[in-house]
Design a protein around this motif. Structure first.
Motif, PDB file in Angstrom:
ATOM      1  N   THR A 157      39.473  34.242  49.688  1.00 14.96           N
ATOM      2  CA  THR A 157      39.371  33.037  48.859  1.00 14.96           C
ATOM      3  C   THR A 157      40.720  32.350  48.715  1.00 14.96           C
ATOM      4  OG1 THR A 157      37.798  34.336  47.581  1.00 14.96           O
ATOM      5  CG2 THR A 157      38.432  32.199  46.654  1.00 14.96           C
ATOM      6  N   ASP A 173      46.696  38.601  35.216  1.00 13.13           N
ATOM      7  CA  ASP A 173      46.116  37.859  34.084  1.00 13.13           C
ATOM      8  C   ASP A 173      44.798  38.444  33.597  1.00 13.13           C
ATOM      9  OD1 ASP A 173      45.538  36.770  36.817  1.00 13.13           O
ATOM     10  OD2 ASP A 173      43.962  35.698  35.736  1.00 13.13           O
ATOM     11  N   GLY A 191      35.968  38.330  53.301  1.00 17.11           N
ATOM     12  CA  GLY A 191      35.773  37.112  52.523  1.00 17.11           C
ATOM     13  C   GLY A 191      37.073  36.844  51.804  1.00 17.11           C
ATOM     14  N   LYS A 195      44.265  38.764  49.513  1.00 15.92           N
ATOM     15  CA  LYS A 195      45.008  38.506  50.772  1.00 15.92           C
ATOM     16  C   LYS A 195      44.942  37.027  51.134  1.00 15.92           C
ATOM     17  CE  LYS A 195      42.369  41.552  52.774  1.00 15.92           C
ATOM     18  NZ  LYS A 195      41.714  42.180  51.608  1.00 15.92           N
ATOM     19  N   GLY A 196      43.755  36.421  50.890  1.00 17.49           N
ATOM     20  CA  GLY A 196      43.589  35.000  51.208  1.00 17.49           C
ATOM     21  C   GLY A 196      44.569  34.149  50.432  1.00 17.49           C
TER      22      GLY A 196
HETATM   23  P1  GDP Z   1      40.764  38.956  49.764  1.00 17.72           P
HETATM   24  O1  GDP Z   1      39.545  39.422  50.455  1.00 17.72           O
HETATM   25  O2  GDP Z   1      41.829  40.020  49.707  1.00 17.72           O
HETATM   26  O3  GDP Z   1      41.316  37.665  50.292  1.00 17.72           O
HETATM   27  O4  GDP Z   1      40.354  38.688  48.241  1.00 17.72           O
HETATM   28  P2  GDP Z   1      39.016  37.913  47.749  1.00 17.72           P
HETATM   29  O5  GDP Z   1      39.194  36.466  47.955  1.00 17.72           O
HETATM   30  O6  GDP Z   1      37.807  38.578  48.299  1.00 17.72           O
HETATM   31  O7  GDP Z   1      39.018  38.285  46.204  1.00 17.72           O
HETATM   32  C1  GDP Z   1      40.077  37.947  45.372  1.00 17.72           C
HETATM   33  C2  GDP Z   1      39.548  37.083  44.211  1.00 17.72           C
HETATM   34  O8  GDP Z   1      40.530  37.008  43.192  1.00 17.72           O
HETATM   35  C3  GDP Z   1      39.278  35.649  44.615  1.00 17.72           C
HETATM   36  O9  GDP Z   1      38.228  35.158  43.833  1.00 17.72           O
HETATM   37  C4  GDP Z   1      40.577  34.942  44.267  1.00 17.72           C
HETATM   38  O10 GDP Z   1      40.406  33.553  44.008  1.00 17.72           O
HETATM   39  C5  GDP Z   1      40.970  35.664  43.021  1.00 17.72           C
HETATM   40  N1  GDP Z   1      42.411  35.777  42.761  1.00 17.72           N
HETATM   41  C6  GDP Z   1      43.421  35.996  43.654  1.00 17.72           C
HETATM   42  N2  GDP Z   1      44.589  36.146  43.012  1.00 17.72           N
HETATM   43  C7  GDP Z   1      44.309  36.028  41.693  1.00 17.72           C
HETATM   44  C8  GDP Z   1      45.106  36.125  40.505  1.00 17.72           C
HETATM   45  O11 GDP Z   1      46.309  36.376  40.532  1.00 17.72           O
HETATM   46  N3  GDP Z   1      44.450  35.971  39.308  1.00 17.72           N
HETATM   47  C9  GDP Z   1      43.098  35.724  39.244  1.00 17.72           C
HETATM   48  N4  GDP Z   1      42.550  35.605  38.040  1.00 17.72           N
HETATM   49  N5  GDP Z   1      42.335  35.629  40.333  1.00 17.72           N
HETATM   50  C10 GDP Z   1      42.933  35.790  41.541  1.00 17.72           C
END
Ligand code: GDP
Ligand code: IMO
Ligand code: MG
Length: 430
Positions: free
Chosen positions: A42, A331, A40, A16-17
């Motif tokens: 990212t 990926d 959290g 989501k981040g």
């Molecule tokens: P959120 O809580 O939904 O915002 O997600 P998080 O940040 O907790 O976890 C998602 C993780 O996947 C983070 O480390 C991101 O940097 C990473 N991420 C997000 N989109 C992608 C993607 O398309 N490919 C890869 N390899 N990593 C991604």
């Protein structure tokens, strides 16, 4: 005018981040509406990684005014630490605003969170321990502490005396050191000088912005399957993480919402306890965890991993009224020969279901039924358009669209902002 809601379509940590950051570059406001620092989120820009907890991920692009809405629970100490960290990384937080109607998490609610887990024993939820559940419980019980109370110290004192008397009944019974109303009051008031200047009357401000034709993004914490009503109760968080929460958590009415974008990984993860039909155990689960770097941003806990669950996705489409899905981390599946997708469940009585069982006893016993999809066996991280993807990856995306009955408008091929395929204009009205 365009108002977009971003929600998690699985059990959280879907990206989501990242999606908020991508869209956040083109909107005037980014507003969080639920949860707290259990989240959290990212964002990775030019190789630099930011971890957001309370502050909207829209802060990173520095384009939008960021608001912590009334539906959020705010631990002021964590908020200040987060602002300081961002400032140290040259991210300006002067345009960050907080609703005075949001409730505060104080130390006693973090203690209460741990106690609640202790009492549950084997049946614990596996919370983040950040005091989220007890703070929302106090709010619903009408004894919570709104940030606005900091403007009225006598009123705050009265409210604290009530809540401390209530909490001490429980703390005494559990043999835990009792709270002092004086200390709780001092803790709360210590936040006032820094917090009060950030306070706004958010609902009228957001509605006026929409009247002026400005673009707004609502960023959810947590996800559909962790929603207090629609998730895997009781293994859920304590807020409304689904699209409806964007309205109650901000004071913007549903007729303003133009788009609802659900974020899902190309597979599934979950942190904490509770049912997870497609979970992989042993080396298979470990492999997916390592490939995806699946460790919690907030607690560092290893995430449970499993295959994409299309029953969950279709459910999220319905519950949130999704107009679009974003599939992240495609990926991560680059190395697989075959990729299973769960398209139904078998229950112990032999019944096959292709929709979400509402009875959690059934869901906990659901065995996944898989449909196999060929893998693409190559690096897709450089793809920037749908046509750049190998045919097998395109077919996988088309299959997820069919199963979930929703178009996939965004595809993530890496953590970086630019590692994103956008197939449909996300700001256009539907
Ligand atoms: P959120 O809580 O939904 O915002 O997600 P998080 O940040 O907790 O976890 C998602 C993780 O996947 C983070 O480390 C991101 O940097 C990473 N991420 C997000 N989109 C992608 C993607 O398309 N490919 C890869 N390899 N990593 C991604
Ligand atoms: P983001 O926004 C994943 C989980 C916890 C636990 C349950 C209840 O990063 O997707 P809580 O502390 O909220 O009372 O814990 O909810 N949980 C999350 N899991 N991502 C999150 O947020 C989560 N926030 C809470 O692990 O199972
Ligand atoms: Mg997360």
């Amino acid at each position: 005018m365009s108002a977009i809601v971003v929600v998690g379509a699985q059990w959280g940590d879907e990206g989501k981040g990242k999606v908020t950051d991508v869209i956040g570059q083109d909107v005037d406001w980014v507003v969080k509406f639920n949860g707290g620092n259990n989240a959290g989120h990212t964002v990775v820009v030019d190789g630099q990684k930011f971890a957001l907890h309370l502050i909207p991920a829209g802060i990173i692009s520095q384009q939008a005014t960021c608001v912590i809405g009334n539906g959020v629970v705010v631990d002021p100490k964590v908020l200040f630490e987060e602002i300081d960290e961002l400032k140290a990384a040259n991210i300006n937080c002067d345009h960050l605003k907080v609703s005075g109607q949001a409730h505060m998490i104080l130390s006693y609610n973090k203690i209460a969170d741990g106690l609640a887990e202790r009492v549950l024993g084997e049946g614990k939820i596996g919370t983040t321990g950040r005091g989220i559940g007890p703070t929302y419980a106090d709010k619903m019980n009408r004894v919570g502490l709104r940030i606005n109370y900091l403007r009225h110290p006598d009123l705050l004192k009265e409210k604290i005396e009530t809540i401390v008397a209530q909490k001490n009944v429980i703390f005494r019974a559990l043999g835990v050191e009792e709270l002092s109303a004086k200390k709780v009051y001092e803790e709360a008031m210590s936040y006032a000088p820094r917090l009060l200047p950030m306070i706004i009357d958010s609902a009228p401000m957001l509605n006026e912005a929409l009247r002026l034709g400005q673009h707004m993004l609502f960023e959810a914490g947590q996800a559909t399957m962790l929603d207090i009503d629609h998730g895997t109760y009781p293994y859920v968080t304590s807020s409304s993480c689904t699209a409806g929460g964007a309205c109650t958590g901000t004071g913007v009415g549903p007729t303003h919402i133009d788009r609802v974008i659900g974020i899902a990984k190309a597979y599934t993860t979950r942190v904490g306890e509770g049912p997870f039909p497609t979970e992989l155990s042993g080396p298979q689960g470990d492999k997916l965890r390592e490939l995806g770097g699946e460790y919690g941003v907030t607690t560092g806990r290893p995430r449970r991993t499993g295959w994409f669950d299309a029953v969950v996705a279709a459910y999220a489409v319905d519950i949130n009224g999704l107009t679009d899905l974003a599939i992240t981390k495609l990926d991560v599946l680059d190395d697989y020969d075959e990729i299973p997708v769960c398209t139904g469940y078998k229950l112990p009585d032999g019944q096959v279901m292709t929709t979400m069982p509402s009875d959690q006893v059934d869901f906990a016993q659901a065995e996944p039924i898989y449909t196999m999809h060929p893998g693409w066996k190559c690096d897709i991280s450089k793809a920037r358009t749908f046509d750049d993807l190998p045919k097998a990856a395109q077919d996988y995306i088309h299959a997820l669209e069919d199963y979930s009955r929703c178009r996939i408008s965004v595809i993530g091929v890496g953590p970086g902002r630019e590692e994103t395929i956008v197939r449909n204009d996300l700001l256009a009205k539907q």
